[in-house]
Design a protein around this motif. Sequence first.
Motif, PDB file in Angstrom:
ATOM      1  N   MET A 280       0.841  -1.195   0.000  1.00 38.50           N
ATOM      2  CA  MET A 280       0.000   0.000   0.000  1.00 38.50           C
ATOM      3  C   MET A 280       0.874   1.241   0.000  1.00 38.50           C
ATOM      4  O   MET A 280       1.884   1.307   0.709  1.00 38.50           O
ATOM      5  N   ASN A 281       0.512   2.223  -0.775  1.00 41.20           N
ATOM      6  CA  ASN A 281       1.224   3.482  -0.828  1.00 41.20           C
ATOM      7  C   ASN A 281       0.848   4.306   0.391  1.00 41.20           C
ATOM      8  O   ASN A 281      -0.287   4.724   0.568  1.00 41.20           O
ATOM      9  N   GLY A 282       1.837   4.598   1.258  1.00 45.17           N
ATOM     10  CA  GLY A 282       1.553   5.323   2.481  1.00 45.17           C
ATOM     11  C   GLY A 282       1.098   6.741   2.253  1.00 45.17           C
ATOM     12  O   GLY A 282       0.556   7.384   3.160  1.00 45.17           O
ATOM     13  N   ASP A 283       1.323   7.271   1.036  1.00 40.62           N
ATOM     14  CA  ASP A 283       0.915   8.640   0.736  1.00 40.62           C
ATOM     15  C   ASP A 283      -0.561   8.739   0.359  1.00 40.62           C
ATOM     16  O   ASP A 283      -1.102   9.843   0.262  1.00 40.62           O
ATOM     17  N   GLN A 284      -1.184   7.607   0.094  1.00 39.14           N
ATOM     18  CA  GLN A 284      -2.575   7.620  -0.343  1.00 39.14           C
ATOM     19  C   GLN A 284      -3.515   7.557   0.860  1.00 39.14           C
ATOM     20  O   GLN A 284      -3.341   6.720   1.753  1.00 39.14           O
ATOM     21  N   PRO A 285      -4.518   8.440   0.928  1.00 35.58           N
ATOM     22  CA  PRO A 285      -5.452   8.386   2.059  1.00 35.58           C
ATOM     23  C   PRO A 285      -6.285   7.111   2.008  1.00 35.58           C
ATOM     24  O   PRO A 285      -6.620   6.611   0.941  1.00 35.58           O
ATOM     25  N   VAL A 286      -6.563   6.580   3.183  1.00 35.74           N
ATOM     26  CA  VAL A 286      -7.395   5.382   3.282  1.00 35.74           C
ATOM     27  C   VAL A 286      -8.806   5.817   3.656  1.00 35.74           C
ATOM     28  O   VAL A 286      -9.008   6.485   4.669  1.00 35.74           O
ATOM     29  N   THR A 287      -9.771   5.450   2.817  1.00 41.22           N
ATOM     30  CA  THR A 287     -11.159   5.826   3.064  1.00 41.22           C
ATOM     31  C   THR A 287     -11.914   4.648   3.653  1.00 41.22           C
ATOM     32  O   THR A 287     -11.828   3.533   3.147  1.00 41.22           O
ATOM     33  N   THR A 288     -12.606   4.877   4.727  1.00 39.25           N
ATOM     34  CA  THR A 288     -13.439   3.845   5.334  1.00 39.25           C
ATOM     35  C   THR A 288     -14.855   3.978   4.800  1.00 39.25           C
ATOM     36  O   THR A 288     -15.453   5.052   4.860  1.00 39.25           O
ATOM     37  N   ILE A 289     -15.360   2.886   4.248  1.00 37.22           N
ATOM     38  CA  ILE A 289     -16.746   2.881   3.776  1.00 37.22           C
ATOM     39  C   ILE A 289     -17.659   2.712   4.981  1.00 37.22           C
ATOM     40  O   ILE A 289     -17.648   1.688   5.659  1.00 37.22           O
ATOM     41  N   ARG A 290     -18.458   3.730   5.264  1.00 42.37           N
ATOM     42  CA  ARG A 290     -19.359   3.703   6.407  1.00 42.37           C
ATOM     43  C   ARG A 290     -20.746   3.200   6.030  1.00 42.37           C
ATOM     44  O   ARG A 290     -21.459   2.660   6.874  1.00 42.37           O
ATOM     45  N   HIS A 291     -21.108   3.409   4.775  1.00 44.47           N
ATOM     46  CA  HIS A 291     -22.452   3.028   4.341  1.00 44.47           C
ATOM     47  C   HIS A 291     -22.368   2.294   3.010  1.00 44.47           C
ATOM     48  O   HIS A 291     -21.880   2.848   2.020  1.00 44.47           O
ATOM     49  N   GLN A 292     -22.833   1.051   2.987  1.00 44.08           N
ATOM     50  CA  GLN A 292     -22.849   0.236   1.777  1.00 44.08           C
ATOM     51  C   GLN A 292     -24.205   0.423   1.097  1.00 44.08           C
ATOM     52  O   GLN A 292     -25.219  -0.104   1.555  1.00 44.08           O
ATOM     53  N   LEU A 293     -24.226   1.194   0.011  1.00 46.10           N
ATOM     54  CA  LEU A 293     -25.480   1.475  -0.694  1.00 46.10           C
ATOM     55  C   LEU A 293     -25.410   1.026  -2.159  1.00 46.10           C
ATOM     56  O   LEU A 293     -26.022   1.632  -3.029  1.00 46.10           O
ATOM     57  N   SER A 294     -24.688  -0.067  -2.411  1.00 41.66           N
ATOM     58  CA  SER A 294     -24.564  -0.543  -3.787  1.00 41.66           C
ATOM     59  C   SER A 294     -25.193  -1.906  -4.013  1.00 41.66           C
ATOM     60  O   SER A 294     -25.209  -2.396  -5.146  1.00 41.66           O
ATOM     61  N   LEU A 295     -25.734  -2.530  -2.974  1.00 41.10           N
ATOM     62  CA  LEU A 295     -26.157  -3.928  -3.085  1.00 41.10           C
ATOM     63  C   LEU A 295     -27.648  -4.154  -2.897  1.00 41.10           C
ATOM     64  O   LEU A 295     -28.103  -5.297  -2.862  1.00 41.10           O
ATOM     65  N   ASN A 296     -28.440  -3.098  -2.745  1.00 38.36           N
ATOM     66  CA  ASN A 296     -29.894  -3.229  -2.563  1.00 38.36           C
ATOM     67  C   ASN A 296     -30.260  -4.120  -1.385  1.00 38.36           C
ATOM     68  O   ASN A 296     -31.196  -4.911  -1.444  1.00 38.36           O
ATOM     69  N   GLU A 297     -29.520  -3.972  -0.310  1.00 42.80           N
ATOM     70  CA  GLU A 297     -29.843  -4.715   0.904  1.00 42.80           C
ATOM     71  C   GLU A 297     -31.030  -4.069   1.613  1.00 42.80           C
ATOM     72  O   GLU A 297     -31.290  -2.882   1.466  1.00 42.80           O
ATOM     73  N   ASN A 298     -31.736  -4.880   2.391  1.00 38.30           N
ATOM     74  CA  ASN A 298     -32.838  -4.395   3.217  1.00 38.30           C
ATOM     75  C   ASN A 298     -32.295  -4.197   4.624  1.00 38.30           C
ATOM     76  O   ASN A 298     -31.867  -5.155   5.267  1.00 38.30           O
ATOM     77  N   PHE A 299     -32.318  -2.961   5.113  1.00 36.35           N
ATOM     78  CA  PHE A 299     -31.703  -2.661   6.400  1.00 36.35           C
ATOM     79  C   PHE A 299     -32.673  -2.805   7.577  1.00 36.35           C
ATOM     80  O   PHE A 299     -32.314  -2.486   8.706  1.00 36.35           O
ATOM     81  N   ALA A 300     -33.876  -3.275   7.318  1.00 40.04           N
ATOM     82  CA  ALA A 300     -34.815  -3.533   8.406  1.00 40.04           C
ATOM     83  C   ALA A 300     -34.340  -4.733   9.232  1.00 40.04           C
ATOM     84  O   ALA A 300     -33.612  -5.608   8.741  1.00 40.04           O
ATOM     85  N   ALA A 301     -34.754  -4.782  10.478  1.00 38.65           N
ATOM     86  CA  ALA A 301     -34.386  -5.900  11.350  1.00 38.65           C
ATOM     87  C   ALA A 301     -34.986  -7.199  10.830  1.00 38.65           C
ATOM     88  O   ALA A 301     -36.027  -7.189  10.155  1.00 38.65           O
ATOM     89  N   PRO A 302     -34.344  -8.344  11.108  1.00 43.04           N
ATOM     90  CA  PRO A 302     -34.927  -9.633  10.707  1.00 43.04           C
ATOM     91  C   PRO A 302     -36.359  -9.761  11.212  1.00 43.04           C
ATOM     92  O   PRO A 302     -36.696  -9.282  12.299  1.00 43.04           O
ATOM     93  N   LEU A 303     -37.189 -10.407  10.418  1.00 43.27           N
ATOM     94  CA  LEU A 303     -38.597 -10.563  10.770  1.00 43.27           C
ATOM     95  C   LEU A 303     -38.753 -11.426  12.027  1.00 43.27           C
ATOM     96  O   LEU A 303     -37.881 -12.253  12.334  1.00 43.27           O
ATOM     97  N   PRO A 304     -39.861 -11.271  12.753  1.00 39.49           N
ATOM     98  CA  PRO A 304     -40.072 -12.026  13.989  1.00 39.49           C
ATOM     99  C   PRO A 304     -39.938 -13.535  13.782  1.00 39.49           C
ATOM    100  O   PRO A 304     -40.522 -14.103  12.858  1.00 39.49           O
ATOM    101  N   GLY A 305     -39.153 -14.160  14.644  1.00 41.34           N
ATOM    102  CA  GLY A 305     -38.988 -15.605  14.605  1.00 41.34           C
ATOM    103  C   GLY A 305     -37.874 -16.098  13.705  1.00 41.34           C
ATOM    104  O   GLY A 305     -37.493 -17.276  13.788  1.00 41.34           O
ATOM    105  N   VAL A 306     -37.318 -15.239  12.860  1.00 44.54           N
ATOM    106  CA  VAL A 306     -36.294 -15.691  11.908  1.00 44.54           C
ATOM    107  C   VAL A 306     -35.023 -16.113  12.637  1.00 44.54           C
ATOM    108  O   VAL A 306     -34.457 -17.180  12.356  1.00 44.54           O
TER     109      VAL A 306
END
Length: 356
Positions: free
Chosen positions: A1-27
């Motif tokens: 890794m090039n130490g001069d390059q800034p490292v970006t942390t991905i905080r939000h994954q919005l490329s995969l069409n995931e459902n961010f709701a909690a698992p349904l009851p009983g799952v």
Amino acid sequence: MNGDQPVTTIRHQLSLNENFAAPLPGVREAIVDGSGRVNLTLDAMSTGLTRAIAGHFGLDSAQVFVGPGSGALLQQFLTAFAGGGEVVHAWPSFEMYPLLVQNAGATAVPVALREDAHDLAAMADAVTERTKVVLLCNPNNPTGTVFGEAEMRTFLDRLPAGVLVLIDEAYADFADQSAIANGIRLAAEDPRVCVVRTFSKSHGLLGLRVGYLIADEAVVTGLRPGSYFFRVSTVAQDAAIVALRAEEVMRRQCAEVAAERDRVYARLLALGLEVPRSHGNFHWLTLGEANESFVRFCAAGGIEVRTLAGGAGVRVTVGTPEANDALLELTRRFLHGDEPPGGDSQARQPVSVDRA
């Protein structure tokens, strides 16, 4: 890794069409309980889940076919019914369609969208004597647009008797039900119509891979030889049966996602972007030559989004309110030529967009 390059942390994954709701009851409980029996064969052919889905929709079990996610079911269907022929599909649409068609030994016939939506008249015009399947996506991924029942019936009236129609309804539960064609009802009326759905999106079982196909008994019979090689794990079956029973909570969660989607849509329009009215859990942004730089800009600001259809546009998942607000702020900065928060030192020029 090039130490001069800034490292970006991905905080939000919005490329995969995931459902961010909690698992349904009983799952969760079903998964934990099922994990104690993973050494056993149990219901290898998913007969219990098949019966549960059939009962949920008031169908006969012979009209339901279960598989490990809608992608696998699409591949099984095309392999069984499209080989050596042509498959007409809209474009841009689900990015895997061309590959799935190729894997089935068929030829893809893409038909351009009209105003970001399926041009069903043009798709009917594209049908020839070599066409075996017409593949529709409702809501369309990545644009989020839908076609209604009247349009679909007109389309079916124009199709030859021997052409099968497969409607991919992966995101149908997020849609305005008064605006979208009822594929399951159409399948019950017309033996040419088949519907593929998934538990990955509205039911939140993305990591377990469970899908189902509803079709005429003759179609389901034609798919059965492949079922021995595309099985659903018993843990996934248990979770899906429980998720299916949680219909009321699922509908409420989908309505909450749709409300957040519409809030983001209004904000995107206010920023001056032309955005199709989405019925999925995502938005389609078309920034022309700036598409790729927008993706990089978002990544520098801690949000992952992606270009699709050869870079024709950027699909952005509807995430949590926090993630959506962060995305909207990054979009505002991008359009005004600013830097992402705490990000890139490279100066940007303002982006010109057509007003919605």
